[in-house]
Scaffold this motif. Structure first.
Motif, PDB file in Angstrom:
ATOM      1  N   LYS A 124       0.819  -1.217   0.000  1.00 16.74           N
ATOM      2  CA  LYS A 124       0.000   0.000   0.000  1.00 16.74           C
ATOM      3  C   LYS A 124       0.848   1.259   0.000  1.00 16.74           C
ATOM      4  O   LYS A 124       0.426   2.316  -0.456  1.00 16.74           O
ATOM      5  CB  LYS A 124      -0.954  -0.001   1.192  1.00 16.74           C
ATOM      6  CG  LYS A 124      -0.273  -0.103   2.541  1.00 16.74           C
ATOM      7  CD  LYS A 124      -1.244  -0.509   3.645  1.00 16.74           C
ATOM      8  CE  LYS A 124      -1.406  -2.002   3.680  1.00 16.74           C
ATOM      9  NZ  LYS A 124      -2.315  -2.486   4.719  1.00 16.74           N
ATOM     10  N   ASP A 148      -4.991  -6.097  -0.350  1.00 16.53           N
ATOM     11  CA  ASP A 148      -5.241  -5.613   1.004  1.00 16.53           C
ATOM     12  C   ASP A 148      -6.724  -5.915   1.307  1.00 16.53           C
ATOM     13  O   ASP A 148      -7.605  -5.557   0.512  1.00 16.53           O
ATOM     14  CB  ASP A 148      -4.972  -4.103   1.033  1.00 16.53           C
ATOM     15  CG  ASP A 148      -4.647  -3.612   2.428  1.00 16.53           C
ATOM     16  OD1 ASP A 148      -4.696  -4.409   3.377  1.00 16.53           O
ATOM     17  OD2 ASP A 148      -4.349  -2.408   2.559  1.00 16.53           O
ATOM     18  N   SER A 149      -7.002  -6.581   2.423  1.00 16.11           N
ATOM     19  CA  SER A 149      -8.351  -7.140   2.623  1.00 16.11           C
ATOM     20  C   SER A 149      -9.450  -6.077   2.600  1.00 16.11           C
ATOM     21  O   SER A 149     -10.525  -6.311   2.043  1.00 16.11           O
ATOM     22  CB  SER A 149      -8.397  -7.920   3.929  1.00 16.11           C
ATOM     23  OG  SER A 149      -8.014  -7.099   5.010  1.00 16.11           O
ATOM     24  N   GLU A 150      -9.167  -4.902   3.174  1.00 10.42           N
ATOM     25  CA  GLU A 150     -10.172  -3.837   3.191  1.00 10.42           C
ATOM     26  C   GLU A 150     -10.495  -3.373   1.773  1.00 10.42           C
ATOM     27  O   GLU A 150     -11.651  -3.165   1.404  1.00 10.42           O
ATOM     28  CB  GLU A 150      -9.683  -2.632   4.003  1.00 10.42           C
ATOM     29  CG  GLU A 150      -9.487  -2.905   5.483  1.00 10.42           C
ATOM     30  CD  GLU A 150      -8.221  -3.681   5.802  1.00 10.42           C
ATOM     31  OE1 GLU A 150      -7.464  -4.007   4.851  1.00 10.42           O
ATOM     32  OE2 GLU A 150      -7.991  -3.986   6.979  1.00 10.42           O
ATOM     33  N   ASN A 215      -1.284   1.704   9.824  1.00 14.93           N
ATOM     34  CA  ASN A 215      -1.767   0.856   8.735  1.00 14.93           C
ATOM     35  C   ASN A 215      -3.124   1.363   8.255  1.00 14.93           C
ATOM     36  O   ASN A 215      -3.375   1.454   7.047  1.00 14.93           O
ATOM     37  CB  ASN A 215      -1.867  -0.599   9.201  1.00 14.93           C
ATOM     38  CG  ASN A 215      -2.354  -1.516   8.095  1.00 14.93           C
ATOM     39  OD1 ASN A 215      -1.795  -1.522   6.997  1.00 14.93           O
ATOM     40  ND2 ASN A 215      -3.401  -2.280   8.368  1.00 14.93           N
ATOM     41  N   GLU A 219      -4.256   3.013   4.728  1.00 17.62           N
ATOM     42  CA  GLU A 219      -5.389   2.452   3.977  1.00 17.62           C
ATOM     43  C   GLU A 219      -6.457   3.494   3.645  1.00 17.62           C
ATOM     44  O   GLU A 219      -7.151   3.367   2.633  1.00 17.62           O
ATOM     45  CB  GLU A 219      -6.011   1.283   4.762  1.00 17.62           C
ATOM     46  CG  GLU A 219      -5.106   0.055   4.748  1.00 17.62           C
ATOM     47  CD  GLU A 219      -5.642  -1.135   5.524  1.00 17.62           C
ATOM     48  OE1 GLU A 219      -4.989  -2.194   5.476  1.00 17.62           O
ATOM     49  OE2 GLU A 219      -6.686  -0.999   6.198  1.00 17.62           O
TER      50      GLU A 219
HETATM   51 MG    MG Z   1      -5.475  -4.208   5.367  1.00 12.70          MG
END
Ligand code: MG
Ligand code: NDP
Length: 385
Positions: A124, A148-150, A215, A219
């Motif tokens: 990211k 990235d999961s989000e 983090n 994000e």
């Molecule tokens: Mg993440």
């Protein structure tokens, strides 16, 4: 669908190893065309022998000696800091998993997009620092599918409506190991405490970032740049169970969410199968077992990483780069015990307040701001100013 040829950048790291696990379990997703790491020659060699890629890249020249004599015949070995960038643009590769950690992931991302690859993006820091150049590079025809999961969750939820119908992105956050720790005890936590993440197992840098919520700050910016939504329409919601990976609220107030077990292999599998959805061997979700999903607002006073990210995003030129660079420098010093936990917040705040303002046009501009921010952060940490 034709088989993909995949370059795995950062193959020896948490994302890289999980990517190879996914490909081992699902050979139908594609085969490995390139593997690349920084210095872990031993693991890289084992991976190269197992996956037989056309190219193996290693950034650290000294580590290359432990690799060179043992590679399968016909494997090209690329040695030096440019290795990941070369692998990213390799002709026979069509899909690049960017699992490099930190700012070092930036040039490989740009190279892959300029070469019209599809990038499964875990890194990211790159898009936060180089969003303007990424926008330019995307015009060549490359694509980004978030890992990235989000962002993967938002990417999936956005299929539920048009861009003009999006009211708000809701980024969820586990809250990290210090979610409930009182403010007066926060500054005394150690790197060892911070490395125990409650729900995810990840590389060291992002684990510390999850404890400081830097983090989440990164994000917020990553989401804004990936999806073209300004900071005023991005909110953070703490969700300790890490099952709802993020949400999109539409103009009619309907909210779509994406749920799964907290397992990065699922997000990697999605990105590699995209644009299709394919059966996955990993972790079906059992909501009856999960029982309860809870949500709370983040504490911006204990975690200034969040308001600092909104400030960086609003400026959009040097501040996102300074935010990232100062944080990288401070995380390194926190991990080696040279500064305390709150010293990380202080270093980033100081670098953002003192960085030379200007417009970012080229990669050289990004590098210059990155270096200046690191030295400002060092100054703040040394002199405790
Ligand atoms: Mg993440
Ligand atoms: P790790 O520290 O576990 O792994 C980093 C990888 O990058 C290693 O393979 C390392 O090689 C390699 N690397 C570092 N510098 C270079 C370089 N200059 N050239 C080539 N390779 C390099 O990190 P993670 O896997 O945890 O994270 C990677 C990225 O993904 C980060 O940006 C992180 O924010 C993001 N991410 C990670 C998640 C996770 O679950 N881990 C979740 C969401 C996002 P070596 O081993 O040889 O040092």
């Amino acid at each position: 669908m034709s088989m993909k040829t995949i370059a795995v950048l950062g193959s020896t790291g948490s994302i890289g190893r999980q990517t190879l696990e996914v490909l081992r379990a699902h050979p139908e997703l594609g085969h490995v065309g390139a593997l690349c790491a920084h210095g872990n020659a031993e693991l890289l060699l084992a991976q190269a022998l197992a996956f037989r890629p056309a190219l193996v890249g290693i950034a650290d020249e000294a580590a290359a000696d432990a690799l060179r004599p043992y590679l399968p015949e016909g494997t090209h070995l690329e040695v030096g800091p440019q290795a990941a960038t070369v692998a990213a643009a390799l002709t026979e590769v069509d899909t690049v998993v960017n699992g490099v950690s930190g700012f070092a992931g930036t040039e490989p991302l740009l190279a892959a997009l300029r070469a019209q690859k599809t990038v499964a993006l875990a890194n990211k820091e790159s898009i936060v620092c180089a969003h303007k150049l990424v926008d330019e590079a995307l015009r060549h025809g490359g694509k980004i599918v978030p890992v990235d999961s989000e962002q993967s969750a938002i990417f999936q939820c956005l299929c539920g409506g048009a861009h003009s119908e999006v009211k708000r992105l809701w980024l969820t956050a586990s809250g990290g190991p210090f979610r409930t720790l009182p403010k007066e005890r926060l500054c005394a936590v150690t790197a060892e405490d911070a490395l125990h993440h409650p729900t995810w197992s990840m590389g060291a840098k992002i684990t510390i970032d999850s404890a400081t919520l830097f983090n989440k700050g990164l994000e917020i910016m990553e989401a804004s740049y990936l999806f073209g939504i300004d900071g005023a329409r991005i909110s953070v919601l703490v969700h300790p169970e890490s099952i709802v990976h993020s949400m999109v609220e539409f103009s009619d107030s309907s909210v779509l969410a994406q749920l799964s077990r907290p397992d990065m292999r699922l997000a990697i599998h999605y990105a590699l199968a995209w644009p299709a959805r394919m059966p996955s061997a990993f972790g079906a979700l059992n909501l009856a077992e999960a029982g309860k999903l809870t949500f709370e607002a983040p504490d911006e006073e204990r975690f200034p990483s969040i308001p600092l990210a909104y400030a960086a995003l609003a400026e959009g030129e040097v501040l996102p780069i300074a935010y990232n660079a100062a944080n990288e420098a401070a995380v390194a010093r926190f991990r080696s015990g040279e500064i305390g936990f709150c010293g990380v917040f202080h270093a980033v705040e100081y670098a953002m307040a003192h960085i030379s303002r200007g417009t970012i046009r080229t990669f050289a501009d990004i590098l210059e701001t990155d270096r200046e921010a690191r030295s400002l952060a060092e100054k703040a940490m040394e002199k405790k100013i």
